[in-house]
Scaffold this motif. Structure first.
Motif, PDB file in Angstrom:
ATOM      1  N   VAL A 187       0.878  -1.169   0.000  1.00 26.13           N
ATOM      2  CA  VAL A 187       0.000   0.000   0.000  1.00 26.13           C
ATOM      3  C   VAL A 187       0.908   1.209   0.000  1.00 26.13           C
ATOM      4  CG1 VAL A 187      -1.638   1.374   1.335  1.00 26.13           C
ATOM      5  CG2 VAL A 187      -1.959  -1.088   1.166  1.00 26.13           C
ATOM      6  N   ILE A 188       0.661   2.147  -0.908  1.00 22.18           N
ATOM      7  CA  ILE A 188       1.551   3.307  -1.022  1.00 22.18           C
ATOM      8  C   ILE A 188       0.775   4.608  -0.823  1.00 22.18           C
ATOM      9  CG2 ILE A 188       3.164   2.122  -2.552  1.00 22.18           C
ATOM     10  CD1 ILE A 188       1.896   3.629  -4.901  1.00 22.18           C
ATOM     11  N   ASN A 189       1.487   5.605  -0.358  1.00 22.89           N
ATOM     12  CA  ASN A 189       0.944   6.956  -0.259  1.00 22.89           C
ATOM     13  C   ASN A 189       1.286   7.671  -1.564  1.00 22.89           C
ATOM     14  OD1 ASN A 189       0.316   9.630   0.305  1.00 22.89           O
ATOM     15  ND2 ASN A 189       0.990   9.508   2.428  1.00 22.89           N
ATOM     16  N   LEU A 190       0.269   8.021  -2.324  1.00 20.86           N
ATOM     17  CA  LEU A 190       0.496   8.629  -3.643  1.00 20.86           C
ATOM     18  C   LEU A 190       1.283   9.926  -3.555  1.00 20.86           C
ATOM     19  CD1 LEU A 190      -3.050   8.010  -5.189  1.00 20.86           C
ATOM     20  CD2 LEU A 190      -0.968   6.672  -5.571  1.00 20.86           C
ATOM     21  N   LYS A 191       1.263  10.567  -2.391  1.00 17.10           N
ATOM     22  CA  LYS A 191       2.020  11.817  -2.223  1.00 17.10           C
ATOM     23  C   LYS A 191       3.523  11.570  -2.191  1.00 17.10           C
ATOM     24  CE  LYS A 191      -1.571  14.311   0.339  1.00 17.10           C
ATOM     25  NZ  LYS A 191      -1.887  15.015   1.612  1.00 17.10           N
ATOM     26  N   HIS A 192       3.926  10.317  -1.966  1.00 19.22           N
ATOM     27  CA  HIS A 192       5.347  10.010  -1.817  1.00 19.22           C
ATOM     28  C   HIS A 192       5.901   9.208  -2.987  1.00 19.22           C
ATOM     29  CE1 HIS A 192       5.960  11.681   2.170  1.00 19.22           C
ATOM     30  NE2 HIS A 192       4.816  11.139   2.556  1.00 19.22           N
ATOM     31  N   ILE A 193       5.210   9.216  -4.123  1.00 20.10           N
ATOM     32  CA  ILE A 193       5.746   8.571  -5.320  1.00 20.10           C
ATOM     33  C   ILE A 193       6.821   9.468  -5.935  1.00 20.10           C
ATOM     34  CG2 ILE A 193       5.230   7.927  -7.701  1.00 20.10           C
ATOM     35  CD1 ILE A 193       2.575   6.883  -6.807  1.00 20.10           C
ATOM     36  N   LYS A 194       7.956   8.882  -6.227  1.00 17.36           N
ATOM     37  CA  LYS A 194       9.045   9.644  -6.851  1.00 17.36           C
ATOM     38  C   LYS A 194       9.103   9.419  -8.360  1.00 17.36           C
ATOM     39  CE  LYS A 194      14.030  10.485  -6.469  1.00 17.36           C
ATOM     40  NZ  LYS A 194      15.275  10.122  -5.747  1.00 17.36           N
ATOM     41  N   GLN A 195       8.913   8.160  -8.791  1.00 19.56           N
ATOM     42  CA  GLN A 195       9.105   7.862 -10.215  1.00 19.56           C
ATOM     43  C   GLN A 195       8.417   6.543 -10.576  1.00 19.56           C
ATOM     44  OE1 GLN A 195      13.245   7.646 -11.283  1.00 19.56           O
ATOM     45  NE2 GLN A 195      12.864   7.140 -13.426  1.00 19.56           N
ATOM     46  N   TYR A 196       7.954   6.463 -11.810  1.00 15.73           N
ATOM     47  CA  TYR A 196       7.514   5.193 -12.376  1.00 15.73           C
ATOM     48  C   TYR A 196       8.548   4.783 -13.420  1.00 15.73           C
ATOM     49  CZ  TYR A 196       5.134   1.787 -15.282  1.00 15.73           C
ATOM     50  OH  TYR A 196       4.821   0.661 -15.993  1.00 15.73           O
ATOM     51  N   VAL A 197       8.995   3.523 -13.352  1.00 17.28           N
ATOM     52  CA  VAL A 197      10.008   3.012 -14.280  1.00 17.28           C
ATOM     53  C   VAL A 197       9.365   1.958 -15.170  1.00 17.28           C
ATOM     54  CG1 VAL A 197      12.229   1.841 -14.506  1.00 17.28           C
ATOM     55  CG2 VAL A 197      11.848   3.446 -12.617  1.00 17.28           C
ATOM     56  N   ASN A 198       9.428   2.172 -16.453  1.00 17.77           N
ATOM     57  CA  ASN A 198       8.803   1.268 -17.427  1.00 17.77           C
ATOM     58  C   ASN A 198       9.793   0.187 -17.862  1.00 17.77           C
ATOM     59  OD1 ASN A 198       6.876   0.228 -19.119  1.00 17.77           O
ATOM     60  ND2 ASN A 198       7.302   1.652 -20.792  1.00 17.77           N
ATOM     61  N   GLN A 199      10.319  -0.556 -16.905  1.00 19.48           N
ATOM     62  CA  GLN A 199      11.243  -1.653 -17.170  1.00 19.48           C
ATOM     63  C   GLN A 199      10.901  -2.810 -16.235  1.00 19.48           C
ATOM     64  OE1 GLN A 199      15.196  -0.119 -16.588  1.00 19.48           O
ATOM     65  NE2 GLN A 199      15.118   1.227 -18.368  1.00 19.48           N
ATOM     66  N   ASP A 200      11.335  -4.007 -16.610  1.00 15.72           N
ATOM     67  CA  ASP A 200      11.107  -5.188 -15.766  1.00 15.72           C
ATOM     68  C   ASP A 200       9.638  -5.322 -15.380  1.00 15.72           C
ATOM     69  OD1 ASP A 200      13.872  -5.728 -15.789  1.00 15.72           O
ATOM     70  OD2 ASP A 200      14.191  -4.377 -14.091  1.00 15.72           O
ATOM     71  N   GLY A 201       8.762  -5.051 -16.312  1.00 17.87           N
ATOM     72  CA  GLY A 201       7.348  -5.169 -16.037  1.00 17.87           C
ATOM     73  C   GLY A 201       6.718  -3.928 -15.447  1.00 17.87           C
ATOM     74  N   GLY A 202       7.526  -2.944 -15.134  1.00 17.10           N
ATOM     75  CA  GLY A 202       7.038  -1.694 -14.561  1.00 17.10           C
ATOM     76  C   GLY A 202       7.055  -1.711 -13.045  1.00 17.10           C
ATOM     77  N   TYR A 203       7.604  -0.655 -12.441  1.00 17.73           N
ATOM     78  CA  TYR A 203       7.618  -0.556 -10.980  1.00 17.73           C
ATOM     79  C   TYR A 203       7.688   0.911 -10.565  1.00 17.73           C
ATOM     80  CZ  TYR A 203      12.717  -0.249 -11.663  1.00 17.73           C
ATOM     81  OH  TYR A 203      13.977   0.108 -12.090  1.00 17.73           O
TER      82      TYR A 203
END
Length: 248
Positions: free
Chosen positions: A207-223
């Motif tokens: 479960v993540i706090n959307l306010k603390h997302i730094k980056q989405y990486v489109n590799q290895d299935g996405g993370y």
């Protein structure tokens, strides 16, 4: 009819203006302000019929509108906008104050505007706002209790970066207290955070706090990379939903 929009987020002001222009022909003039003091000055000058007011803004909360006007001066209807459903909805409904939940929807907006138009002049807005303020004083609790080894640690929701399932325990990562091992399973937190809009479950283990997302990486299935540099996976069936949530 005239409307004033008071919201610290420029994107939110633009979206609400656009939705009003497209869906509410009764409103023919719209002005906007980025904080409450500027909004108060605009209200005095523009004399709106309806004020759309963000309840959570830096410096002044929207509910502090009462500090700038006498009861007789509040001759306009107020519609609050909020992203925090968990405490606000019940308080608004208890005190007959209209609200719009972010992300905004045109049908929700049309209903709120129609209701506000019908209420203009029928009851004292100041009295309803005062009751709302009193209700929020006791229900606006933005903390979560985390059972730890020596008791319960109360942490501001905004300080929770993410949670990670660890069998019958949950690792809670915070900005101030670091990593905490809590003697509750993940389901305990998904249940109590279900209506807290900034928390999202991209994977059964996180479960993540959307306010603390730094980056989405489109590799290895996405993370996702969080502010604390932790990597969080996204389930395949959650990817489209995740981007919808972030764009909302």
């Amino acid at each position: 009819m005239k409307a004033v929009i008071i919201d610290d987020e420029q994107k939110a002001r633009r979206l609400l203006r656009l939705l009003l222009e497209e869906n509410c022909p009764q409103i023919t003039a719209i002005e906007t302000a980025e904080d409450l003091p500027k909004g108060v000055a605009l209200i005095n000058k523009f004399q709106p019929d309806i004020v759309f007011l963000d309840i959570e803004m830096p410096g002044y909360s929207g509910i502090q509108l009462l500090e700038f006007f006498t009861p007789e001066q509040i001759n306009f209807e107020v519609i609050f906008t909020t992203a925090y459903a968990e405490y606000a909805i019940k308080a608004f409904e208890l005190n007959a104050i209209d609200y719009l939940l972010k992300p905004l929807r045109h049908d929700q907006l049309e209903t709120a505007v129609q209701k506000a138009i019908q209420q203009i002049g029928q009851s004292k807005v100041s009295e309803r706002l005062e009751e709302l303020r009193n209700t929020l004083k006791v229900s606006n609790i933005r903390k979560i209790g985390l059972p730890v080894s020596n008791g319960v640690l109360f942490v501001e929701l905004d300080d929770v970066i993410m949670m990670e399932a660890d069998r019958m325990y949950t690792k809670v990562f915070t900005t101030g207290d670091g990593e905490l091992l809590v003697s509750k399973p993940m389901k305990f937190f998904t249940d109590i955070l279900e209506d807290v809009r900034e928390f999202y479950r991209p994977h059964r283990s996180f479960v993540i706090n959307l306010k603390h997302i730094k980056q989405y990486v489109n590799q290895d299935g996405g993370y996702i990379i969080m502010d604390n540099q932790k990597l969080v996976g996204i389930s395949k069936d959650k990817k489209d939903e995740f981007f919808q949530v972030m764009q909302g």
